[in-house]
Scaffold this motif. Structure first.
Motif, PDB file in Angstrom:
ATOM      1  N   LEU A  86       0.854  -1.181   0.000  1.00 61.63           N
ATOM      2  CA  LEU A  86       0.000   0.000   0.000  1.00 61.63           C
ATOM      3  C   LEU A  86       0.892   1.233   0.000  1.00 61.63           C
ATOM      4  CD1 LEU A  86      -3.105   0.515   0.160  1.00 61.63           C
ATOM      5  CD2 LEU A  86      -2.796   0.850   2.622  1.00 61.63           C
ATOM      6  N   GLY A  90      -2.443   5.458  -0.741  1.00 61.95           N
ATOM      7  CA  GLY A  90      -3.511   4.523  -0.384  1.00 61.95           C
ATOM      8  C   GLY A  90      -3.880   3.572  -1.499  1.00 61.95           C
ATOM      9  N   ASP A  91      -2.991   3.415  -2.496  1.00 56.40           N
ATOM     10  CA  ASP A  91      -3.250   2.501  -3.612  1.00 56.40           C
ATOM     11  C   ASP A  91      -2.329   1.284  -3.508  1.00 56.40           C
ATOM     12  OD1 ASP A  91      -5.115   4.284  -4.818  1.00 56.40           O
ATOM     13  OD2 ASP A  91      -3.441   5.438  -5.671  1.00 56.40           O
ATOM     14  N   TRP A  92      -2.850   0.122  -3.914  1.00 50.04           N
ATOM     15  CA  TRP A  92      -2.031  -1.095  -3.907  1.00 50.04           C
ATOM     16  C   TRP A  92      -1.150  -1.120  -5.153  1.00 50.04           C
ATOM     17  CZ3 TRP A  92      -1.201  -4.074   0.083  1.00 50.04           C
ATOM     18  CH2 TRP A  92      -2.144  -4.106   1.116  1.00 50.04           C
ATOM     19  N   MET A 124       2.967   2.844   2.979  1.00 51.59           N
ATOM     20  CA  MET A 124       2.191   3.507   4.010  1.00 51.59           C
ATOM     21  C   MET A 124       2.454   2.837   5.356  1.00 51.59           C
ATOM     22  SD  MET A 124      -1.913   4.279   4.191  1.00 51.59           S
ATOM     23  CE  MET A 124      -1.816   5.494   2.863  1.00 51.59           C
ATOM     24  N   GLN A 126       1.273   1.536   8.106  1.00 44.37           N
ATOM     25  CA  GLN A 126       0.102   1.079   8.846  1.00 44.37           C
ATOM     26  C   GLN A 126       0.040  -0.442   8.785  1.00 44.37           C
ATOM     27  OE1 GLN A 126      -3.345   2.760   6.764  1.00 44.37           O
ATOM     28  NE2 GLN A 126      -3.714   0.780   5.826  1.00 44.37           N
ATOM     29  N   CYS A 129       0.019  -3.437   5.478  1.00 45.88           N
ATOM     30  CA  CYS A 129       0.377  -2.647   4.300  1.00 45.88           C
ATOM     31  C   CYS A 129       1.125  -3.449   3.233  1.00 45.88           C
ATOM     32  CB  CYS A 129       1.205  -1.428   4.709  1.00 45.88           C
ATOM     33  SG  CYS A 129       2.720  -1.861   5.596  1.00 45.88           S
TER      34      CYS A 129
END
Length: 270
Positions: A86, A90-92, A124, A126, A129
């Motif tokens: 990620l 916020g895109d894979w 990212m 988080q 991810c």
């Protein structure tokens, strides 16, 4: 922390109910549903104890970032399908296969950065991810179409097959499609699609003329004999226990000598 979830479940059980029925000396099909549940329970226990996958399954391993080495669970791993992360938007994103190296030779399959490469830096920060999709299993269920001599992989999960690959087939609860035999090396003659193939007796030979669809459950690959023997012992004890519960007091005994049969298949994670 690495978490593993199932994306594509196994398309068959590691033992056909016909084989389980024969093992418990039951001639009728009245208890087939019960035996089916015992096969599933024995499979789940063996796979959990051994950190192993018997029938081909597609998994997703989720991590909280890129470690130096990613150690995969639930082998034997057939192939790594993708490594994704990620990004800060916020895109894979899919990591190019040139960025990492895969080692499937040991008991714990590993993924690490290729020489001169580094994992992406725009990850990212988080949980969850990073994710790795991979296929694992000792065998995969197959079906045969006699009219076309084509074998099809149920569920579509297996190694990528190529012409002249050497494969072995196995069966539970019946016989392979004629004239195919167990414990025999066959050569992939052609691969009409990603999940279908034809076999030849020799490298570069003609496709084998399949004359029927066989009986029971067919596999490409082999369910390990030790795991199958352990499953039979446990299925037999569960079957006897179910009768005790129904008709009298249950006296379930642990079988440490039987469970020790799993020792050769256990994989200790680093």
């Amino acid at each position: 922390m690495l978490r593993v979830t199932t994306i594509v479940a196994p398309a068959a059980l590691p033992m056909d109910v016909n084989e389980a029925r024969e093992h418990v000396n039951q001639d009728l099909t009245v208890d087939d549903a019960k035996l089916d549940s015992f096969i599933r329970a024995a499979r789940d226990f063996a796979e959990g104890e051994c950190n192993r996958t018997i029938i081909a399954t597609r998994y997703r391993a989720t991590l909280d970032g890129f470690p130096r080495v990613i150690c995969l669970q639930r082998g034997p791993v057939l192939r790594v399908r993708s490594v994704q992360y990620l990004d800060m938007a916020g895109d894979w994103q899919t990591v190019a296969t040139t960025v990492y190296a895969v080692d499937l030779t040991g008991p714990v399959p590993r993924i690490t950065e290729a020489w001169g490469q580094t994992w992406p830096s725009d990850v990212m920060p988080q949980i969850g991810c990073v994710r790795v999709d991979f296929d694992a299993g000792d065998a995969a269920a197959i079906t045969a179409t006699a009219a076309t001599d084509v074998l099809s992989i149920k569920g579509g999960v297996w190694s990528v097959l190529a012409v002249d690959d050497v494969v072995r087939l196995s069966n539970s609860g019946g016989v392979l499609p004629a004239p195919l035999e167990e414990d025999t090396d066959y050569y992939v003659q052609s691969v009409p699609t990603a999940t279908t193939f034809k076999l030849a007796e020799t490298s570069g030979g003609a496709a084998i003329d399949i004359t029927d669809t066989g009986t029971g459950t067919h596999y490409i690959g082999l369910v390990p004999d030790g795991l199958k023997a352990w499953m039979k012992l446990r299925i037999g004890s569960m079957y006897e226990l179910s009768a005790d519960v129904e008709y009298g007091p249950a006296d379930f005994k642990t079988l440490p000598y039987a469970d020790a049969m799993l020792d050769n298949y256990r994989v200790e994670l680093a």
